[in-house]
Scaffold this motif. Structure first.
Motif, PDB file in Angstrom:
ATOM      1  N   SER A   1      -2.156  14.653  -7.127  1.00 14.09           N
ATOM      2  CA  SER A   1      -1.595  14.588  -5.764  1.00 14.09           C
ATOM      3  C   SER A   1      -0.403  13.639  -5.708  1.00 14.09           C
ATOM      4  CB  SER A   1      -2.668  14.169  -4.758  1.00 14.09           C
ATOM      5  OG  SER A   1      -3.195  12.898  -5.065  1.00 14.09           O
ATOM      6  N   THR A   2      -0.493  12.520  -6.392  1.00 18.03           N
ATOM      7  CA  THR A   2       0.592  11.543  -6.307  1.00 18.03           C
ATOM      8  C   THR A   2       1.819  12.042  -7.076  1.00 18.03           C
ATOM      9  OG1 THR A   2      -1.092   9.839  -6.194  1.00 18.03           O
ATOM     10  CG2 THR A   2       1.158   9.103  -6.518  1.00 18.03           C
ATOM     11  N   GLU A   3       1.596  12.578  -8.262  1.00 25.00           N
ATOM     12  CA  GLU A   3       2.739  13.133  -9.010  1.00 25.00           C
ATOM     13  C   GLU A   3       3.401  14.235  -8.204  1.00 25.00           C
ATOM     14  OE1 GLU A   3       3.089  14.222 -13.064  1.00 25.00           O
ATOM     15  OE2 GLU A   3       1.602  12.768 -13.764  1.00 25.00           O
ATOM     16  N   GLY A   4       2.577  15.103  -7.624  1.00 28.18           N
ATOM     17  CA  GLY A   4       3.104  16.215  -6.837  1.00 28.18           C
ATOM     18  C   GLY A   4       3.857  15.723  -5.610  1.00 28.18           C
ATOM     19  N   ALA A   5       3.331  14.688  -4.977  1.00 25.20           N
ATOM     20  CA  ALA A   5       3.982  14.141  -3.782  1.00 25.20           C
ATOM     21  C   ALA A   5       5.362  13.580  -4.131  1.00 25.20           C
ATOM     22  CB  ALA A   5       3.105  13.053  -3.160  1.00 25.20           C
ATOM     23  N   VAL A   6       5.443  12.848  -5.232  1.00 21.83           N
ATOM     24  CA  VAL A   6       6.731  12.257  -5.630  1.00 21.83           C
ATOM     25  C   VAL A   6       7.744  13.374  -5.912  1.00 21.83           C
ATOM     26  CG1 VAL A   6       7.913  10.858  -7.376  1.00 21.83           C
ATOM     27  CG2 VAL A   6       5.680  10.130  -6.517  1.00 21.83           C
TER      28      VAL A   6
ATOM     29  N   GLY B   1      11.473  14.659  -4.123  1.00 19.88           N
ATOM     30  CA  GLY B   1      12.692  14.579  -4.929  1.00 19.88           C
ATOM     31  C   GLY B   1      12.733  13.425  -5.918  1.00 19.88           C
ATOM     32  N   GLY B   2      11.615  12.758  -6.118  1.00 20.00           N
ATOM     33  CA  GLY B   2      11.607  11.607  -7.028  1.00 20.00           C
ATOM     34  C   GLY B   2      11.015  11.933  -8.387  1.00 20.00           C
ATOM     35  N   HIS B   3      10.958  10.913  -9.224  1.00 23.16           N
ATOM     36  CA  HIS B   3      10.417  11.078 -10.574  1.00 23.16           C
ATOM     37  C   HIS B   3       9.142  10.249 -10.732  1.00 23.16           C
ATOM     38  CE1 HIS B   3      10.401  11.764 -14.886  1.00 23.16           C
ATOM     39  NE2 HIS B   3      10.025  10.507 -14.999  1.00 23.16           N
ATOM     40  N   PRO B   4       7.987  10.909 -10.912  1.00 24.06           N
ATOM     41  CA  PRO B   4       6.755  10.170 -11.159  1.00 24.06           C
ATOM     42  C   PRO B   4       6.640   9.838 -12.645  1.00 24.06           C
ATOM     43  CG  PRO B   4       6.269  12.512 -10.950  1.00 24.06           C
ATOM     44  CD  PRO B   4       7.773  12.369 -10.891  1.00 24.06           C
ATOM     45  N   MET B   5       6.368   8.587 -12.962  1.00 23.33           N
ATOM     46  CA  MET B   5       6.238   8.195 -14.372  1.00 23.33           C
ATOM     47  C   MET B   5       4.792   7.800 -14.618  1.00 23.33           C
ATOM     48  SD  MET B   5       8.237   5.144 -16.259  1.00 23.33           S
ATOM     49  CE  MET B   5       9.842   5.909 -16.161  1.00 23.33           C
ATOM     50  N   PHE B   6       4.044   8.689 -15.244  1.00 23.20           N
ATOM     51  CA  PHE B   6       2.621   8.423 -15.462  1.00 23.20           C
ATOM     52  C   PHE B   6       2.430   7.496 -16.653  1.00 23.20           C
ATOM     53  CE2 PHE B   6      -1.627   9.125 -17.130  1.00 23.20           C
ATOM     54  CZ  PHE B   6      -2.378   8.898 -15.980  1.00 23.20           C
TER      55      PHE B   6
ATOM     56  N   LEU C   1       3.151   5.306 -12.041  1.00 24.18           N
ATOM     57  CA  LEU C   1       1.722   5.546 -11.793  1.00 24.18           C
ATOM     58  C   LEU C   1       0.962   4.890 -12.935  1.00 24.18           C
ATOM     59  CD1 LEU C   1       1.933   9.396 -10.977  1.00 24.18           C
ATOM     60  CD2 LEU C   1       2.360   7.475  -9.449  1.00 24.18           C
ATOM     61  N   ILE C   2       0.442   3.698 -12.662  1.00 22.06           N
ATOM     62  CA  ILE C   2      -0.262   2.933 -13.706  1.00 22.06           C
ATOM     63  C   ILE C   2      -1.755   3.209 -13.547  1.00 22.06           C
ATOM     64  CG2 ILE C   2      -0.713   0.625 -14.616  1.00 22.06           C
ATOM     65  CD1 ILE C   2       1.877  -0.327 -13.321  1.00 22.06           C
ATOM     66  N   PHE C   3      -2.336   3.948 -14.467  1.00 25.94           N
ATOM     67  CA  PHE C   3      -3.749   4.344 -14.345  1.00 25.94           C
ATOM     68  C   PHE C   3      -4.552   3.793 -15.516  1.00 25.94           C
ATOM     69  CE2 PHE C   3      -4.381   7.838 -11.062  1.00 25.94           C
ATOM     70  CZ  PHE C   3      -3.221   7.565 -10.368  1.00 25.94           C
ATOM     71  N   SER C   4      -5.459   2.872 -15.224  1.00 27.15           N
ATOM     72  CA  SER C   4      -6.324   2.365 -16.293  1.00 27.15           C
ATOM     73  C   SER C   4      -7.654   3.116 -16.341  1.00 27.15           C
ATOM     74  CB  SER C   4      -6.567   0.861 -16.114  1.00 27.15           C
ATOM     75  OG  SER C   4      -7.456   0.647 -15.048  1.00 27.15           O
TER      76      SER C   4
END
Ligand code: CP
Ligand code: NVA
Length: 323
Positions: free
Chosen positions: A63-68, A72-77, A51-54
């Protein structure tokens, strides 16, 4: 990772059927309450999504972190102060390197060219989490909110009338493109000088049936509207124009009185992607019984699940979800 992944940079990238399917899938996931037998529970297991957020974000990030995680995946902010991008490293190098190590990229950027370039050189799907011109994940959630509110599948939203009163911005542009694809009519009131740019207007016109009325008179836009929508008058990146904009948009606040004067449908409802500021909508409307804003925000989670399902799990194939 696939050699030429399919990306979601704007609603223009979806056919009308695909948009309707994503919208309906979002609500199907919401209604399923994700039982332990949910087929997607391990859809992203052993996978990392970057998750690349500028820019700042509450809803899109959560929502995106929660969805991942739900899949069963790993969100990397990766916020703008976390990675080398923009300070020490080019977009090209960043895209090639990050996409070599993850299964998908969700990115929030400034200019549209940044997300387009990120996607061009990425070996994994890139999903636009907002740029200066588009906000497709918001559009999916917004139409999901309408299908839920009117208890109807997305294919049957045809003929609904949405009035947008405020700034012509990223959220509006993808909403207009989506409305065209679903046969929903739009009326847009902006102060003069803040309307839809010609190039985007052409893109909207090419997107499908449904009408688009543009006016500088909020009352005209809300006439007969089932839904009235607005957003901030000062988008991220426009902070220096704040004083000028507050002045230009005076008279554009969404209020009960505006809806009455303009002749909105009696049971009109209110939407706003959030974050909200009091100048663009009164407390009475925003917190009142017409307001859909909090379910709309929650629907970002369900839409993020539907989007990741289609673009990452199913590698760009948008099909009706299994429950
Ligand atoms: N609506 C929306 O995109 O909100 P955030 O900026 O908080 O993500
Ligand atoms: N138009 C706003 C939307 C925020 C979710 C912005 O770009 O800042």
């Amino acid at each position: 990772s696939s050699p030429s992944p399919r990306h979601l940079l704007s609603i223009s990238n979806l056919s009308p059927t695909e948009l309707a399917t994503l919208v309906n899938n979002a609500i199907a996931h919401k209604n399923s309450k994700l039982p332990t037998t949910w087929p997607l529970r391990n859809g992203l297991s052993n996978k990392t999504i970057a998750l690349i957020f500028s820019k700042r974000s509450t809803r899109t990030r959560v929502s995106t972190e929660g969805a991942v995680v739900a899949m069963g995946g790993h969100p990397m902010f990766l916020g703008k102060d976390d990675i080398q991008l923009g300070v020490n490293e080019s977009l090209y190098d960043t895209s090639v390197v990050i996409s070599s190590m993850v299964s998908g990229i969700v990115a929030r950027v400034g200019p549209h060219s940044d997300i387009a370039n990120l996607a061009k050189d990425s070996s994994v799907p890139v999903i636009n989490a907002l740029c200066d011109t588009y906000h497709p994940m918001q559009t999916i959630a917004d139409f999901a909110t309408l299908t839920q509110t009117f208890s109807t599948p997305a294919e049957k939203l045809k003929g609904l009338k949405i009035a947008w009163v405020g700034d012509a911005n990223n959220v509006l542009f993808d909403m207009c493109i989506g409305a065209r694809k679903l046969g929903v009519d739009m009326a847009v009131a902006t102060p003069s000088g803040y309307g839809i740019p010609d190039k985007i207007k052409q893109e909207i016109d090419a997107a499908g049936p449904g009408t688009l009325l543009e006016t500088n008179t909020p009352e005209e836009a809300v006439k007969g509207a089932n839904i009235i929508v607005t957003d901030t008058w000062i988008s991220m990146g426009q902070e220096e124009e704040k004083a000028k904009r507050l002045q230009a948009f005076s008279g554009y606040q969404v209020t009960e009185d505006l809806a009455r004067r303009g002749g909105a449908a009696e049971d009109w409802r209110f939407m706003h992607c959030l974050p909200r500021h009091p100048e663009e909508v009164s407390d009475e409307v925003f917190y009142g019984k017409r307001s859909l804003v909090f379910p709309e925000a929650e629907n970002r989670l369900w839409s993020a699940i539907a989007t990741l399902e289609a673009f990452v799990v199913n590698k760009g194939e948008v099909k009706k979800t299994e429950q």
